[in-house]
Design an enzyme around this catalytic site. Structure first.
Site, mmCIF file in Angstrom:
data_model
loop_
_atom_site.group_PDB
_atom_site.id
_atom_site.type_symbol
_atom_site.label_atom_id
_atom_site.label_comp_id
_atom_site.label_asym_id
_atom_site.label_seq_id
_atom_site.Cartn_x
_atom_site.Cartn_y
_atom_site.Cartn_z
ATOM 1 N N LYS A 179 0.865 -1.178 0.000
ATOM 2 C CA LYS A 179 0.000 0.000 0.000
ATOM 3 C C LYS A 179 0.906 1.234 0.000
ATOM 4 O O LYS A 179 0.704 2.189 0.756
ATOM 5 C CB LYS A 179 -0.908 -0.050 1.239
ATOM 6 C CG LYS A 179 -2.059 0.904 1.199
ATOM 7 C CD LYS A 179 -3.141 0.543 0.200
ATOM 8 C CE LYS A 179 -4.204 1.612 0.153
ATOM 9 N NZ LYS A 179 -5.165 1.444 -0.952
ATOM 10 N N ASP A 212 -4.753 -3.564 -2.522
ATOM 11 C CA ASP A 212 -6.208 -3.735 -2.681
ATOM 12 C C ASP A 212 -6.530 -4.269 -4.074
ATOM 13 O O ASP A 212 -7.402 -5.134 -4.251
ATOM 14 C CB ASP A 212 -6.993 -2.452 -2.351
ATOM 15 C CG ASP A 212 -6.283 -1.174 -2.753
ATOM 16 O OD1 ASP A 212 -5.068 -1.234 -3.014
ATOM 17 O OD2 ASP A 212 -6.925 -0.122 -2.812
ATOM 18 N N ASP A 236 -1.149 -11.821 5.603
ATOM 19 C CA ASP A 236 -2.074 -12.622 6.410
ATOM 20 C C ASP A 236 -3.441 -12.651 5.735
ATOM 21 O O ASP A 236 -4.067 -13.706 5.570
ATOM 22 C CB ASP A 236 -2.168 -11.982 7.806
ATOM 23 C CG ASP A 236 -2.802 -12.910 8.816
ATOM 24 O OD1 ASP A 236 -2.940 -14.108 8.518
ATOM 25 O OD2 ASP A 236 -3.150 -12.434 9.911
#
Ligand code: NAP
Length: 482
Positions: A179, A212, A236
């Site tokens: 990100k 994302d 994760d």
């Protein structure tokens, strides 16, 4: 195996809930495949917490792993009310197993909406840094803070590991998912370092994908990915998402690999409701033992077990998680079927040729990055206050008068609220107040900091400070929205 062959010691932790059933299945299969393993059984998890050992891992187990350097473990419960930390996280961190490897591939007979598309990817997740370091604070009674620590060295280790892992499996592309567009320093460090090391692996295509979009692409076209390298929390989430693409947690193995120690385990937990019922799917732990055998250089036994699993699944022998618990093959019968199929080869499914993994070698020096120049140019002081931003701004401006610093701005949760911008920001009791050196921008001394803090303390409650630094002329802090 010849009688003179060197035996390999491995620590075996049965774990909690369904752990002992899964681990026993894997052990029987590894032994039936002829791998020369000497198991050292060791305890960890719920019973250990109950004995009052807060880490969930007794010293004897730590000693065993330190000796064998390799562990195969069942899932460990983190009981609510005993101990505070997860025993799993303790093991991963204390042995600095910095790389978490989670392969995800389509399995025969396990029908999912993705069947037939050839999903076969590996998630390589940084395993010891990031928000999962678990360093958290309540800065005020109403505002919590978690520290997201990402180091250049940790990023280089995981990036190089991902490329080396791709090499060992003959894979041709590695994507880095971060990100970095929002968290330019923390997530951005992995992106930058990944891009710096990529040219050392010219035969592998590398690319960056915003995390994302990575989640979106994994659901839309997962077959485009071979290896994904990512930070701890991203990994994760993405790895659980990915395991669902191929039939769920019953088929999701993992390895925690460090320079000294490797710990192999399923992604799933102890699934207590199925414990002792002989119904669960042990494949994830069995596949974890396949990863372990490859790590130990036992490629033949690893391939034999993988072929036997595939032949078993192709023949329609499937566990309750796939067929329904009233119709599934019991865990022990499923294990027997795999053992019976050792020596058979799947025709319809490719089993990868794997070469030994070369672990990246990096300097162990603690001061890994030394800038040519560094300056402290200001200070962020975090203040708890019932005042409005305007009132606080006026007060702090007055207090800073006569010091080397002046109030530059105040922000609330990252958005500037003073001087007023006209934005509709709601602020609570938590303000970040930025002071910049007034003249002679150069080094701000600790005495200057102490003087400013002493003045602020006269009227306000501060709970945290952060020095604003410049390294080699680059700002080491972010600006605010607004
Ligand atoms: P879980 O144990 O992974 O179980 C969640 C669900 O996944 C199960 O109810 C079951 O789904 C399915 N499942 C998991 N393993 C399976 C298997 N081998 N075969 C078939 N289905 C399987 O997650 P949890 O209930 O959140 O956690 C239970 C405990 O495990 C907690 O104490 C947690 O802290 C611990 N945990 C440990 C580890 C680890 O040791 N690495 C990892 C995760 C969680 P259905 O209910 O749909 O049948």
């Amino acid at each position: 195996m010849s009688a003179s062959e060197t035996r390999i010691p491995v620590t075996l932790i049965p774990g909690d809930g369904i752990g002992p059933e899964c681990v026993s299945a894997a052990r029987r299969i590894v032994e039936a495949a002829g791998a020369p393993i000497d198991w050292e059984e060791a305890e960890a998890g719920a019973d250990v917490f109950r004995k009052g050992i807060a880490s969930g891992v007794p010293q004897e187990t730590m000693d065993s792993i330190a000796r064998t350097r390799v562990a195969l473990k069942g899932p460990l419960e983190t009981p609510v009310g005993f101990g505070e930390k997860s025993a799993n996280v303790t093991l991963r961190k204390l042995f600095e197993t910095y790389a978490n490897v989670r392969p995800v591939r389509e399995m025969p007979g396990v029908v999912t909406p993705y069947s037939g598309r050839g999903v076969d990817l590996v998630m390589v997740r940084e395993n010891v840094e990031d928000l999962y370091a678990g360093i958290e604070y309540m800065q005020t009674p109403s505002v919590a803070q978690a520290l997201k620590l990402i180091s250049v060295k940790g990023s280089e280790k995981i990036s190089r590991f991902a490329f080396e892992y791709a090499r060992s499996e003959g894979r041709t592309s590695v994507a880095c998912a971060t990100k970095a567009n929002i968290m330019k320093f923390s997530e951005g460090t992995l992106k930058r370092v990944f891009e710096q090391v990529a040219p050392d692996y010219p035969e592998i295509d590398s690319w960056h994908v915003i995390v994302d979009n990575c989640a979106h692409q994994l659901v839309k076209r997962p077959e485009q990915f071979e290896v994904i390298c990512t930070t701890n929390m991203n990994g994760d989430i993405l790895s659980d998402l990915s395991s669902a693409l191929v039939g769920g947690l019953g088929y999701a193995p993992s390895a925690n690999i460090g320079n000294e120690v490797a710990i192999f385990e399923a992604v799933h937990g102890s699934a207590p409701k199925y414990a002792g019922k002989n119904v669960i799917n042990p494949t994830a732990v069995i596949l974890s033992s396949v990863l372990m055998l490859r790590y130990l250089g036992r490629f033949e036994e690893a391939a034999a077990i993988e072929h036997a699993i595939f032949v078993t699944l192709e023949s329609g022998v499937l566990t309750g998680d796939v067929l329904g618990y009233d119709r599934g093959t019991p865990t022990t019968d499923y294990t027997d079927a795999i053992i019976g199929n050792l020596g058979k080869r799947t025709e319809g499914w490719a089993i990868r040729e794997v070469k030994p993994l070369q672990l990246p070698v990096l300097s162990a020096a603690p001061d890994y990055v030394r800038p040519d120049s560094r300056f402290v140019v200001g200070l962020d002081v975090f203040v708890e206050s019932p005042l409005t931003a305007d009132e606080l701004g006026a007060s702090l401006t007055e207090l800073a008068h006569g010091t080397r610093m002046e109030l530059k701005m105040i922000s609330s949760r990252g958005t500037k609220v003073y001087p007023p911008t006209g934005a509709m920001t709601e602020s609570g009791d938590h303000f970040r107040c930025r002071f910049i050196i007034r003249e002679n921008p150069g080094d701000l001394w600790d005495e200057d900091v102490h003087q400013l803090l002493a003045r602020i303390s006269r009227r306000h409650t501060w709970m945290h400070i952060e020095k604003l630094q410049e390294f080699d002329g680059d700002l080491g802090f972010t600006r605010d929205q607004g």
